[in-house]
Design a protein around this motif. Structure first.
Motif, PDB file in Angstrom:
ATOM      1  N   ASN A 226      13.030   5.805  -9.216  1.00  0.00           N
ATOM      2  CA  ASN A 226      12.117   4.806  -9.731  1.00  0.00           C
ATOM      3  C   ASN A 226      10.707   5.353  -9.496  1.00  0.00           C
ATOM      4  OD1 ASN A 226      10.171   2.510  -8.892  1.00  0.00           O
ATOM      5  ND2 ASN A 226      11.730   1.492 -10.143  1.00  0.00           N
ATOM      6  N   VAL A 227       9.860   5.296 -10.513  1.00  0.00           N
ATOM      7  CA  VAL A 227       8.529   5.893 -10.403  1.00  0.00           C
ATOM      8  C   VAL A 227       7.736   5.286  -9.250  1.00  0.00           C
ATOM      9  CG1 VAL A 227       6.317   6.246 -11.578  1.00  0.00           C
ATOM     10  CG2 VAL A 227       8.457   6.555 -12.831  1.00  0.00           C
ATOM     11  N   GLY A 228       7.797   3.977  -9.100  1.00  0.00           N
ATOM     12  CA  GLY A 228       7.068   3.329  -8.009  1.00  0.00           C
ATOM     13  C   GLY A 228       7.559   3.793  -6.650  1.00  0.00           C
ATOM     14  N   VAL A 229       8.871   3.915  -6.503  1.00  0.00           N
ATOM     15  CA  VAL A 229       9.453   4.403  -5.246  1.00  0.00           C
ATOM     16  C   VAL A 229       9.048   5.847  -5.013  1.00  0.00           C
ATOM     17  CG1 VAL A 229      11.645   4.954  -4.094  1.00  0.00           C
ATOM     18  CG2 VAL A 229      11.386   2.783  -5.317  1.00  0.00           C
ATOM     19  N   LEU A 230       9.100   6.664  -6.062  1.00  0.00           N
ATOM     20  CA  LEU A 230       8.708   8.072  -5.945  1.00  0.00           C
ATOM     21  C   LEU A 230       7.253   8.190  -5.470  1.00  0.00           C
ATOM     22  CD1 LEU A 230       9.670  10.959  -8.174  1.00  0.00           C
ATOM     23  CD2 LEU A 230       7.268  10.607  -7.732  1.00  0.00           C
ATOM     24  N   TYR A 231       6.350   7.414  -6.086  1.00  0.00           N
ATOM     25  CA  TYR A 231       4.939   7.445  -5.663  1.00  0.00           C
ATOM     26  C   TYR A 231       4.783   7.021  -4.206  1.00  0.00           C
ATOM     27  CZ  TYR A 231       2.885   8.253 -10.304  1.00  0.00           C
ATOM     28  OH  TYR A 231       2.493   8.792 -11.501  1.00  0.00           O
ATOM     29  N   LYS A 232       5.503   5.985  -3.796  1.00  0.00           N
ATOM     30  CA  LYS A 232       5.407   5.498  -2.412  1.00  0.00           C
ATOM     31  C   LYS A 232       5.892   6.571  -1.438  1.00  0.00           C
ATOM     32  CE  LYS A 232       5.602   1.949   0.773  1.00  0.00           C
ATOM     33  NZ  LYS A 232       4.861   2.556   1.852  1.00  0.00           N
TER      34      LYS A 232
END
Length: 132
Positions: free
Chosen positions: A65-71
Motif C-alpha cells: 500500500n503506497v501509504g504504508v510504504l511511505y510510512k
C-alpha cells in the motif's frame, strides 16, 4: 524466498536492488484496473506477461500500500522514496505501470521494502490460471 518444496513464502531484499542503469523499480498500480482486488491482481499479472521477463505459475508478486510504504520509508530515514504513476509515458497504450524511485541501495531500505512494505505475497498460479 523459497521453502524446501519450492514454494515462495517471502521476498529477498535483493529483489529491490536497482541496477546501475535503473532509476526506479517497476511496479503495477492495482487500482488502475478499477475492478475487485483479486481481479486487479489477475489483470496486473496478465499485463506483466510479455514484458522483458516471463511470468511463470510459481512467479511471486509482492503487494504493498503506497501509504504504508511511505510510512515505513519515513520511519526508517528514507523519506525521499517516491511512488509515481507513469503508465501513460507511452501515449499509444496506457497501462498500470508505476515506479518506486529511490537513490540508494541501502541495505536497511531494501530489507524494509522486502519484509514490511511488500509483506503480502501472491503466487501467480494461486490467483490466476496463466494462458499459454
Amino acid at each position: 524466498m523459497w521453502d524446501e518444496d519450492g514454494r515462495a513464502y517471502g521476498i529477498y531484499p535483493q529483489a529491490f536492488e536497482l541496477r546501475e542503469d535503473e532509476e526506479s523499480l517497476s511496479v503495477s498500480w492495482l487500482e488502475y484496473f478499477n475492478r475487485t482486488h483479486e481481479q486487479n491482481i489477475v489483470d496486473s499479472i496478465k499485463e506483466f506477461k510479455g514484458r522483458p521477463f516471463d511470468v511463470h505459475p510459481k512467479s511471486g508478486f509482492g503487494i504493498s500500500n503506497v501509504g504504508v510504504l511511505y510510512k515505513i520509508c519515513s520511519d526508517s530515514d528514507h523519506p525521499k522514496v517516491k511512488v509515481l504513476y507513469d503508465g501513460d509515458k507511452n501515449k499509444t497504450k496506457k497501462s498500470s505501470h508505476s515506479s518506486i524511485r529511490y537513490t540508494s541501495n541501502d541495505n536497511d531500505l531494501l530489507q524494509n521494502l522486502a519484509t514490511k512494505a511488500f509483506s503480502n505475497l501472491v503466487i501467480a498460479e494461486e490467483i490466476s490460471p496463466l494462458e499459454k
